[in-house]
Motif scaffolding. Sequence first.
Motif, PDB file in Angstrom:
ATOM      1  N   PRO A 163       0.839  -1.203   0.000  1.00  0.00           N
ATOM      2  CA  PRO A 163       0.000   0.000   0.000  1.00  0.00           C
ATOM      3  C   PRO A 163       0.876   1.256   0.000  1.00  0.00           C
ATOM      4  N   ARG A 195      -6.090   5.760   4.586  1.00  0.00           N
ATOM      5  CA  ARG A 195      -5.205   4.631   4.869  1.00  0.00           C
ATOM      6  C   ARG A 195      -4.559   4.816   6.232  1.00  0.00           C
ATOM      7  N   THR A 260      -7.338   0.152   4.383  1.00  0.00           N
ATOM      8  CA  THR A 260      -7.612   1.102   3.296  1.00  0.00           C
ATOM      9  C   THR A 260      -9.113   1.227   3.097  1.00  0.00           C
TER      10      THR A 260
END
Length: 335
Positions: A163, A195, A260
């Motif tokens: 990520p 996030r 997320t």
Amino acid sequence: MSRTKEILTVAGTLGCALSIGFIMQNSDAAAKRYGAASEAVARERHLQSLDAETSILEVQDIELTSAAFTFEPGEIYSASPTPDSNVTLAATSEGESSALEPTPQPPLDSCEITAEARPMAVAMVNLTLKATCLPNERVNIHHKGMIFTQTTSATGDLNVTVPALSETAVFVLAFGNGEGAVAQTEVEDLVDFDRVVLQWKDVSGFQMHAFEFGASYDDAGHIWSGNPRDTASAITGEGGFVTLNGDTGAASPMMAEVYTFPVAHGRGNGSVALSVEAEVTTANCGQEIEAQTLELMPDDGIRTRDLTLAVPDCDAVGSFLVLNNLFEDLKLASN
């Protein structure tokens, strides 16, 4: 996950780390825990030059099932790393020249280490590494303060999906011998996602839990390692997802769990409540365990907090320490 197990009252220390980058290894104690800084790590530190300032808040006799921890306003680091091209680091060892042969001989060993980063859907990045001379080797991946451990394959390769925490995403891949590589890419769709990160070292028993739109334990909207979903859920509008980054098979690995959620959720307005839990296990009972949280902010900065917990003795194995309000609730709205 059944919640009938005992929830404990503990005393803890919570520190608000008011910068990002390598705060987990900028002290002698951290260097002992996470290893000496490599040249590659020093390079990312230069890319993300920081002013570290730490404020510690003592918390004692807190009922962690419902405690509303109070934090002083945290300073948010928002500098972006300097754009950099892919960097290749090479390590060679010189062969000895024969006394009868004046012409220099080529190195006996030669190893080229390269890394490449490629943007993917849902603000993820495909990260690849080639290091043929370092098969089955531990490598620590650093990105915007997030750190996790991976292991190269038998051929010295690595292929992971990570990520992104910055639109200009710089990744430092550092081996224990000081060798490594740097890769960079642009992640243009990061602005479309919230996030948060929970990271720790070794078998600390930490977990991050997200409760979407009023969900309770074991509901469909309770997202955690036991119900992680996948990237498709964020694309279709179903909700958020959790990824676990790191090799649990490595010795004392650094792990990073990332939640997320799409900023514009397609199924109405609401919020996501986030909490951190630590299970009391035979591996951590009677010890102090540490973790760090990172929150992606709207200005591409990162808010970082350090957490230390004293785990009860081993007669409490199977119980959970639950910490609420470590993160700000995510506020979501439909398109």
